[in-house]
Design a protein around this motif. Sequence first.
Motif, PDB file in Angstrom:
ATOM      1  N   ILE A   5      41.682  37.046  40.164  1.00  0.00           N
ATOM      2  CA  ILE A   5      42.897  37.058  41.265  1.00  0.00           C
ATOM      3  C   ILE A   5      44.278  37.183  40.364  1.00  0.00           C
ATOM      4  O   ILE A   5      45.063  38.078  40.815  1.00  0.00           O
ATOM      5  CB  ILE A   5      42.965  35.749  41.812  1.00  0.00           C
ATOM      6  CG1 ILE A   5      41.652  35.440  42.719  1.00  0.00           C
ATOM      7  CG2 ILE A   5      44.241  35.426  42.686  1.00  0.00           C
ATOM      8  CD1 ILE A   5      41.542  34.070  43.465  1.00  0.00           C
TER       9      ILE A   5
ATOM     10  N   GLU B 261      42.288  34.646  53.202  1.00  0.00           N
ATOM     11  CA  GLU B 261      43.496  35.285  53.044  1.00  0.00           C
ATOM     12  C   GLU B 261      44.522  34.152  52.553  1.00  0.00           C
ATOM     13  O   GLU B 261      44.567  33.464  53.242  1.00  0.00           O
ATOM     14  CB  GLU B 261      43.991  36.288  53.816  1.00  0.00           C
ATOM     15  CG  GLU B 261      45.462  37.088  53.402  1.00  0.00           C
ATOM     16  CD  GLU B 261      45.847  37.864  54.484  1.00  0.00           C
ATOM     17  OE1 GLU B 261      47.001  38.242  54.629  1.00  0.00           O
ATOM     18  OE2 GLU B 261      45.083  38.562  55.326  1.00  0.00           O
TER      19      GLU B 261
ATOM     20  N   THR C 118      48.179  33.256  50.025  1.00  0.00           N
ATOM     21  CA  THR C 118      49.401  33.488  49.020  1.00  0.00           C
ATOM     22  C   THR C 118      49.229  32.611  47.668  1.00  0.00           C
ATOM     23  O   THR C 118      49.346  31.237  48.096  1.00  0.00           O
ATOM     24  CB  THR C 118      50.850  33.485  49.402  1.00  0.00           C
ATOM     25  OG1 THR C 118      50.928  34.626  50.254  1.00  0.00           O
ATOM     26  CG2 THR C 118      51.746  33.783  48.368  1.00  0.00           C
TER      27      THR C 118
ATOM     28  N   GLU D  20      51.701  35.603  44.651  1.00  0.00           N
ATOM     29  CA  GLU D  20      50.879  37.055  44.910  1.00  0.00           C
ATOM     30  C   GLU D  20      50.015  36.747  46.379  1.00  0.00           C
ATOM     31  O   GLU D  20      49.454  35.733  46.231  1.00  0.00           O
ATOM     32  CB  GLU D  20      50.110  37.414  43.731  1.00  0.00           C
ATOM     33  CG  GLU D  20      50.818  37.876  42.742  1.00  0.00           C
ATOM     34  CD  GLU D  20      50.131  38.647  41.398  1.00  0.00           C
ATOM     35  OE1 GLU D  20      48.776  38.738  42.020  1.00  0.00           O
ATOM     36  OE2 GLU D  20      50.477  38.668  40.362  1.00  0.00           O
TER      37      GLU D  20
ATOM     38  N   VAL E 148      46.521  37.124  48.226  1.00  0.00           N
ATOM     39  CA  VAL E 148      45.009  37.485  47.598  1.00  0.00           C
ATOM     40  C   VAL E 148      44.338  37.677  48.985  1.00  0.00           C
ATOM     41  O   VAL E 148      44.412  36.815  49.902  1.00  0.00           O
ATOM     42  CB  VAL E 148      44.703  36.214  46.936  1.00  0.00           C
ATOM     43  CG1 VAL E 148      43.287  36.446  46.583  1.00  0.00           C
ATOM     44  CG2 VAL E 148      45.577  36.022  45.640  1.00  0.00           C
TER      45      VAL E 148
END
Length: 381
Positions: free
Chosen positions: A270, A356, A358, A375, A377
């Motif tokens: 990741i 999903e 962050t 980020e 992901v």
Amino acid sequence: MKKFLSLTLAVLMLLPFIVGCTPTAAPTPETEAPETKAPETEAPETEAPETDAPETKAPETEAPETEVPETEAPETEAPETDAPETDAPETKAPETEAPETEAPETEAPETEAPETEAPETEASSQTTGKITFDGIVAVDNEDCYVKITGIDPDNYWGYTLNVYFENRSSDKKYMFSVMSASINGVECDPFFATEVAAGKKANDEINFDIDELEECGVSEITDIEITIRVYDSEDWTADDVVHETFNVYPYGKDAATKYVREAKETDTVIVDNDSITVIATGYEYDDIWGYTVNFYLVNKTDMNLMISVDDASVNGYMLDPFFATEVIAGKSEFTSMSWSDDDFAENSITDVEEIEFTIRAYDYDNWLADDIVNEKVVLNP
């Protein structure tokens, strides 16, 4: 005439005697016949009487008399066959066949036993034979004293450090706790805390559950790092009496090693930069925590990092997971993120197709600082 009458009278008187003697003489041979029937009644045990009763002929029973011994002879043969049955087959069967099958069965485990015992003896020889640790004073000041007095790698509760505590205060009760700990550079929290009254002493144990570490490849413990905190258990606002980090080297400092995980084909990387590495190592269902994503984290910085997620969703449904963890500076950690069964049931989720979120990484001691990682992901299990 008198003589004739006398003779006649004499004959008449003798007549009953003569008649009586005749019937007694005739049965005499008949009593001999019963004598032959006596053995016939003995032989009838083998059904002889059934044939003798109807036939009642003395001569015909004489012939069976010779047959009776013939039937008696098989009777003696029957025991002869019984004797071999007990001697030959019955005793030989257990003696030769049973032990032969049992012998390999015991031999098989015997070969397996050494295989399992061998590592155990090797492990114990490695720990008891090579451990050079003879104690270390972790804290020694006017307030308290802490010494690691020994190591017990085979303790029932896990890999164990024996610890001696002293509360040198005259009026304060101190709580001795482990803030963080790592083994070979991998975080492993022992969840330890013990309270010692003012002026008192105590012996206790710090136990590490290393099963997960062993599953991940940490086979030999060479470096245990512990951060210990001592504070007034009746005044949580007071400053810490002790907040120090020390190391225990079971085989000496020169033998200390650091864990390095080998990459796997199932890994999903990741994040991997100069500050942190985050890898999704797999997915599973946990009976307690529910659907779970497993992670391996590496903190490459000199600061303690907090790792958390925001805006998480599963199959498009917004669902907050159980996840937030601190990774000590320079250490790595195995951890997981999970969702409860109730969350999945309320949203009719049976198969996870997409996750999903962050991911964020930031300084644990300075929440106002900028994120080191922030980020988005997407995972497809």
